[in-house]
Design a protein around this motif. Structure first.
Motif, mmCIF file in Angstrom:
data_model
loop_
_atom_site.group_PDB
_atom_site.id
_atom_site.type_symbol
_atom_site.label_atom_id
_atom_site.label_comp_id
_atom_site.label_asym_id
_atom_site.label_seq_id
_atom_site.Cartn_x
_atom_site.Cartn_y
_atom_site.Cartn_z
ATOM 1 N N ALA A 193 29.479 23.747 18.956
ATOM 2 C CA ALA A 193 30.370 22.645 18.576
ATOM 3 C C ALA A 193 31.611 23.172 17.863
ATOM 4 O O ALA A 193 32.734 22.725 18.131
ATOM 5 N N LEU A 194 31.417 24.131 16.961
ATOM 6 C CA LEU A 194 32.556 24.673 16.221
ATOM 7 C C LEU A 194 33.487 25.487 17.114
ATOM 8 O O LEU A 194 34.705 25.483 16.911
ATOM 9 N N ILE A 195 32.944 26.149 18.108
ATOM 10 C CA ILE A 195 33.797 26.857 19.066
ATOM 11 C C ILE A 195 34.659 25.854 19.828
ATOM 12 O O ILE A 195 35.865 26.052 20.002
ATOM 13 N N PHE A 196 34.038 24.745 20.276
ATOM 14 C CA PHE A 196 34.823 23.710 20.951
ATOM 15 C C PHE A 196 35.904 23.155 20.018
ATOM 16 O O PHE A 196 37.026 22.893 20.457
ATOM 17 N N ALA A 197 35.585 22.995 18.734
ATOM 18 C CA ALA A 197 36.589 22.507 17.774
ATOM 19 C C ALA A 197 37.754 23.492 17.677
ATOM 20 O O ALA A 197 38.921 23.082 17.705
ATOM 21 N N LEU A 198 37.445 24.780 17.582
ATOM 22 C CA LEU A 198 38.499 25.795 17.494
ATOM 23 C C LEU A 198 39.354 25.843 18.745
ATOM 24 O O LEU A 198 40.543 26.154 18.688
ATOM 25 N N LEU A 199 38.751 25.525 19.889
ATOM 26 C CA LEU A 199 39.488 25.531 21.150
ATOM 27 C C LEU A 199 40.270 24.235 21.382
ATOM 28 O O LEU A 199 40.993 24.115 22.364
ATOM 29 N N GLY A 200 40.096 23.264 20.480
ATOM 30 C CA GLY A 200 40.835 22.012 20.593
ATOM 31 C C GLY A 200 40.239 21.038 21.591
ATOM 32 O O GLY A 200 40.977 20.284 22.230
ATOM 33 N N HIS A 201 38.923 21.016 21.704
ATOM 34 C CA HIS A 201 38.226 20.104 22.617
ATOM 35 C C HIS A 201 37.395 19.111 21.802
ATOM 36 O O HIS A 201 36.186 19.285 21.644
ATOM 37 N N PRO A 202 38.040 18.049 21.257
ATOM 38 C CA PRO A 202 37.330 17.135 20.364
ATOM 39 C C PRO A 202 36.152 16.417 21.016
ATOM 40 O O PRO A 202 35.131 16.191 20.366
ATOM 41 N N GLY A 203 36.273 16.045 22.268
ATOM 42 C CA GLY A 203 35.164 15.360 22.933
ATOM 43 C C GLY A 203 33.929 16.236 23.017
ATOM 44 O O GLY A 203 32.812 15.797 22.684
ATOM 45 N N ASP A 204 34.116 17.479 23.457
ATOM 46 C CA ASP A 204 32.998 18.417 23.528
ATOM 47 C C ASP A 204 32.453 18.717 22.131
ATOM 48 O O ASP A 204 31.236 18.814 21.939
ATOM 49 N N THR A 205 33.349 18.851 21.177
ATOM 50 C CA THR A 205 32.923 19.095 19.798
ATOM 51 C C THR A 205 31.990 17.990 19.329
ATOM 52 O O THR A 205 30.901 18.266 18.811
ATOM 53 N N GLU A 206 32.404 16.753 19.500
ATOM 54 C CA GLU A 206 31.590 15.623 19.023
ATOM 55 C C GLU A 206 30.283 15.494 19.792
ATOM 56 O O GLU A 206 29.246 15.163 19.209
ATOM 57 N N ARG A 207 30.300 15.756 21.098
ATOM 58 C CA ARG A 207 29.049 15.694 21.871
ATOM 59 C C ARG A 207 28.054 16.739 21.381
ATOM 60 O O ARG A 207 26.889 16.440 21.159
ATOM 61 N N TRP A 208 28.523 17.970 21.201
ATOM 62 C CA TRP A 208 27.631 19.030 20.737
ATOM 63 C C TRP A 208 27.175 18.774 19.300
ATOM 64 O O TRP A 208 26.019 19.012 18.958
ATOM 65 N N ALA A 209 28.085 18.293 18.459
ATOM 66 C CA ALA A 209 27.710 17.978 17.074
ATOM 67 C C ALA A 209 26.651 16.876 17.042
ATOM 68 O O ALA A 209 25.693 16.954 16.266
ATOM 69 N N ALA A 210 26.796 15.869 17.890
ATOM 70 C CA ALA A 210 25.808 14.777 17.937
ATOM 71 C C ALA A 210 24.439 15.306 18.333
ATOM 72 O O ALA A 210 23.421 14.893 17.757
ATOM 73 N N VAL A 211 24.395 16.211 19.283
ATOM 74 C CA VAL A 211 23.111 16.798 19.682
ATOM 75 C C VAL A 211 22.524 17.587 18.515
ATOM 76 O O VAL A 211 21.344 17.428 18.172
ATOM 77 N N ALA A 212 23.328 18.445 17.883
ATOM 78 C CA ALA A 212 22.835 19.252 16.759
ATOM 79 C C ALA A 212 22.305 18.356 15.643
ATOM 80 O O ALA A 212 21.237 18.615 15.081
ATOM 81 N N GLU A 213 23.039 17.281 15.335
ATOM 82 C CA GLU A 213 22.646 16.394 14.241
ATOM 83 C C GLU A 213 21.456 15.513 14.597
ATOM 84 O O GLU A 213 20.832 14.934 13.714
ATOM 85 N N SER A 214 21.117 15.421 15.882
ATOM 86 C CA SER A 214 19.967 14.613 16.287
ATOM 87 C C SER A 214 18.654 15.389 16.222
ATOM 88 O O SER A 214 17.582 14.800 16.299
ATOM 89 N N LEU A 215 18.730 16.694 16.064
ATOM 90 C CA LEU A 215 17.535 17.531 16.023
ATOM 91 C C LEU A 215 17.005 17.630 14.594
ATOM 92 O O LEU A 215 17.759 17.445 13.632
ATOM 93 N N PRO A 216 15.721 17.949 14.441
ATOM 94 C CA PRO A 216 15.156 18.063 13.086
ATOM 95 C C PRO A 216 15.874 19.146 12.278
ATOM 96 O O PRO A 216 16.059 20.263 12.764
ATOM 97 N N PRO A 217 16.286 18.811 11.052
ATOM 98 C CA PRO A 217 17.028 19.773 10.215
ATOM 99 C C PRO A 217 16.094 20.703 9.441
ATOM 100 O O PRO A 217 16.288 20.955 8.262
ATOM 101 N N THR A 218 15.062 21.187 10.099
ATOM 102 C CA THR A 218 14.079 22.022 9.409
ATOM 103 C C THR A 218 14.079 23.420 9.996
ATOM 104 O O THR A 218 14.498 23.633 11.130
#
Length: 166
Positions: A13-38
């Motif tokens: 997600a952060l690589i997509f953010a650095l590359l200027g791809h907000p849609g991909d950034t948010e999609r990947w971030a949503a997946v990461a945030e949906s997984l157990p934070p353990t």
């Protein structure tokens, strides 16, 4: 899922953010945030700290939450993680956005020390540039000139080709 999975997705997600791809950034971030934070990563960082690192960098909920997320990331990142410098920079940036120049300066100084000790030259140059902005805002032109020169020297003399070719 494997505890490494959310951390890998965070970095994607952060690589997509650095590359200027907000849609991909948010999609990947949503997946990461949906997984157990353990779980704990091989370097000793927690998955929860890595997710807080993502939220702090994306700064989607304003400066105060950016700072809170950076603090949460610092609690979860390994003491040997080079990402700690970025979180101190993020903390400083949140203070700068709220007009607290003294706290921003203290955070940037800490970020600089960590970035230099980990030899993360892009972060080092960025922090020096942020410190330049603070000095300019205070009309401290001697410090501003020194800081911008150091930032330019870091970029000019740094191993940036290694970052892009490895």
């Amino acid at each position: 899922p494997d505890p490494h999975t959310p951390a890998m997705i965070v970095h994607g997600a952060l690589i997509f953010a650095l590359l200027g791809h907000p849609g991909d950034t948010e999609r990947w971030a949503a997946v990461a945030e949906s997984l157990p934070p353990t779980g704990t990563l091989p370097d000793g960082s927690t998955v929860e700290g890595t997710l807080a690192y993502l939220r702090a960098n994306l700064a989607r909920r304003g400066p105060a939450m950016m700072r809170a997320d950076a603090a949460a990331a610092l609690r979860g990142l390994s003491p040997t993680s080079p990402y700690r410098a970025t979180m101190h920079h993020t903390e400083g940036l949140s203070n700068l956005l709220e007009g607290d120049l003294d706290r921003a300066d203290a955070s940037f100084s800490h970020a600089y020390d960590l970035a230099a000790s980990f030899e993360t030259w892009p972060v080092t140059a960025l922090v020096l540039a942020e410190q330049f902005l603070l000095a300019a805002d205070r009309a401290d032109w001697t410090a501003a000139e020194s800081l911008i020169k150091r930032s330019i020297e870091t970029v000019a003399g740094g191993p940036f080709d290694d970052y892009w070719t490895s």
